[in-house]
Design a protein around this motif. Structure first.
Motif, PDB file in Angstrom:
ATOM      1  N   THR A  35      67.145 116.116  51.971  1.00  0.00           N
ATOM      2  CA  THR A  35      67.108 115.985  53.427  1.00  0.00           C
ATOM      3  C   THR A  35      66.552 114.627  53.832  1.00  0.00           C
ATOM      4  O   THR A  35      67.123 113.929  54.690  1.00  0.00           O
ATOM      5  N   GLY A  36      65.434 114.239  53.222  1.00  0.00           N
ATOM      6  CA  GLY A  36      64.871 112.930  53.526  1.00  0.00           C
ATOM      7  C   GLY A  36      65.788 111.799  53.122  1.00  0.00           C
ATOM      8  O   GLY A  36      65.886 110.779  53.817  1.00  0.00           O
ATOM      9  N   TRP A  37      66.479 111.976  52.000  1.00  0.00           N
ATOM     10  CA  TRP A  37      67.403 110.942  51.522  1.00  0.00           C
ATOM     11  C   TRP A  37      68.560 110.750  52.491  1.00  0.00           C
ATOM     12  O   TRP A  37      68.910 109.622  52.842  1.00  0.00           O
ATOM     13  N   VAL A  38      69.154 111.853  52.941  1.00  0.00           N
ATOM     14  CA  VAL A  38      70.287 111.759  53.873  1.00  0.00           C
ATOM     15  C   VAL A  38      69.861 111.107  55.174  1.00  0.00           C
ATOM     16  O   VAL A  38      70.531 110.200  55.686  1.00  0.00           O
ATOM     17  N   ILE A  39      68.724 111.535  55.723  1.00  0.00           N
ATOM     18  CA  ILE A  39      68.255 110.944  56.978  1.00  0.00           C
ATOM     19  C   ILE A  39      67.946 109.462  56.794  1.00  0.00           C
ATOM     20  O   ILE A  39      68.322 108.615  57.624  1.00  0.00           O
ATOM     21  N   ALA A  43      59.780 111.152  52.404  1.00  0.00           N
ATOM     22  CA  ALA A  43      60.990 110.695  51.734  1.00  0.00           C
ATOM     23  C   ALA A  43      61.781 109.733  52.612  1.00  0.00           C
ATOM     24  O   ALA A  43      62.325 108.733  52.126  1.00  0.00           O
ATOM     25  N   VAL A  44      61.834 109.999  53.906  1.00  0.00           N
ATOM     26  CA  VAL A  44      62.607 109.148  54.822  1.00  0.00           C
ATOM     27  C   VAL A  44      62.063 107.722  54.825  1.00  0.00           C
ATOM     28  O   VAL A  44      62.828 106.749  54.725  1.00  0.00           O
ATOM     29  N   VAL A  45      60.749 107.574  54.944  1.00  0.00           N
ATOM     30  CA  VAL A  45      60.196 106.219  55.050  1.00  0.00           C
ATOM     31  C   VAL A  45      60.343 105.448  53.744  1.00  0.00           C
ATOM     32  O   VAL A  45      60.413 104.202  53.753  1.00  0.00           O
ATOM     33  N   PHE A  93      63.312 107.177  45.187  1.00  0.00           N
ATOM     34  CA  PHE A  93      62.237 107.079  46.170  1.00  0.00           C
ATOM     35  C   PHE A  93      62.092 108.373  46.960  1.00  0.00           C
ATOM     36  O   PHE A  93      60.975 108.767  47.317  1.00  0.00           O
ATOM     37  N   ALA A  94      63.212 109.028  47.256  1.00  0.00           N
ATOM     38  CA  ALA A  94      63.148 110.300  47.985  1.00  0.00           C
ATOM     39  C   ALA A  94      62.408 111.355  47.173  1.00  0.00           C
ATOM     40  O   ALA A  94      61.589 112.117  47.712  1.00  0.00           O
ATOM     41  N   LEU A  95      62.682 111.410  45.881  1.00  0.00           N
ATOM     42  CA  LEU A  95      61.958 112.348  45.020  1.00  0.00           C
ATOM     43  C   LEU A  95      60.469 112.014  44.978  1.00  0.00           C
ATOM     44  O   LEU A  95      59.608 112.909  45.015  1.00  0.00           O
ATOM     45  N   ILE A  96      60.152 110.718  44.914  1.00  0.00           N
ATOM     46  CA  ILE A  96      58.740 110.316  44.910  1.00  0.00           C
ATOM     47  C   ILE A  96      58.061 110.763  46.190  1.00  0.00           C
ATOM     48  O   ILE A  96      56.940 111.307  46.169  1.00  0.00           O
TER      49      ILE A  96
END
Length: 293
Positions: free
Chosen positions: A103-107, A163-165, A223-226
């Motif tokens: 979700t964070g990756w897509v956004i 994840a987004v940032v 980065f999203a996983l992190i």
């Protein structure tokens, strides 16, 4: 001079060139052989590393309490698979972390691409917002995770925000650079043919920047996983990051390494999916000479 001696001293005829099909098959065989060789070498390196780790732990060259050992790590993973974790089944923890990361990756990807293309195309907008983006990029974004935890609570929203940032900036800068690096002749030709700004952006700029954007996708999902893991580590009710925190709290080194191993497998599988999608989308691109493909 006799004719026979002249024929004997004549240069031998050059061999006939191999047909194209034969050369193509030879290249394919060489590529397959190289792929198998590389795969075998990778497996060998991993086996040697794990074997050396196991031997050093068993002979106490390294402290097995702190460094654990591969056999204990596998036992911990198998226990989680068969009996679950204290927070629920292992599959549930993986799914929870993947949901937050995806979700964070897509956004982050959508926001980074849209803003990167916009600032790459509109110089006035880039001049106005550029300093603010540079300031935000200079902030160690991982330290925002506690702030997001205060804002959004222990649920998935705080992990998605982390994840987004982390995802946004690498995607943004690649999309921005890709939009700036578009061949000006292509843009000029499109305008000569009557294309307006919207068509130039959609039909020239975005396709030309796609390679840049896909380059950032490989890094950004990591980065999203992190972001998701760090958010879960600080405070969560489920997820792989919570498994790491719980294992650390009980001085269970095998549990920490087991959660990290599961996370690495998830990241590799996702990387494989992204690589496959990139190859399907860019089948028209020739393979690099040194990549062995």
């Amino acid at each position: 001079m006799p004719l026979d001696s002249t024929l004997d001293t004549a240069a031998p005829a050059a061999p006939a060139p191999a047909p194209p099909a034969t050369r193509t098959e030879a290249r394919e065989r060489a590529a397959r052989h190289r792929r198998f060789t590389v795969l075998g070498a990778r497996v060998l390196v991993l086996a040697l590393f794990l074997g050396l780790w196991e031997v050093c732990a068993r002979t106490e060259v390294i402290d097995p309490f702190n460094f654990s050992q591969p056999s204990r790590i596998w036992s911990q993973i198998w226990q989680w698979i068969t009996h679950g974790t204290a927070q629920g089944s292992l599959g549930e923890q993986i799914a929870y972390t993947l949901y937050e990361a995806l979700t964070g990756w897509v956004i982050g990807v959508v926001g980074g691409v849209l803003l990167g293309i916009a600032l790459g195309r509109i110089r006035f907008l880039a001049d106005v917002l550029g300093p603010y983006i540079k300031v935000l990029n200079a902030i160690p974004r991982i330290v925002l995770a506690p702030i997001f935890l205060i804002w959004f609570g222990l649920g998935p929203a705080s992990k998605v925000a982390s994840a987004v940032v982390l995802v946004f900036f690498p995607v943004f800068f690649n999309a921005f650079q890709g939009a700036r690096e578009v061949d000006r002749n292509l843009v000029a030709n499109a305008r000569i043919l009557g294309a307006d700004n919207r068509r130039v952006t959609l039909q020239v700029v975005i396709p030309a920047a796609t390679t840049w954007i896909f380059t950032s996708l490989h890094v950004s999902f990591g980065f999203a996983l992190i972001g998701a893991i760090v958010g879960e580590y600080i405070g969560a009710t489920k997820g792989l990051g919570l498994l790491v925190a719980a294992a650390q709290g009980t001085f269970n080194a095998a549990g920490v390494y087991a959660a990290m191993t599961i996370l690495a497998v998830v990241a590799l599988l996702t990387e494989g999916v992204l690589t496959f999608a990139e190859k399907r989308l860019f089948r028209w691109k020739p393979a690099d000479a040194g990549d062995g493909r």
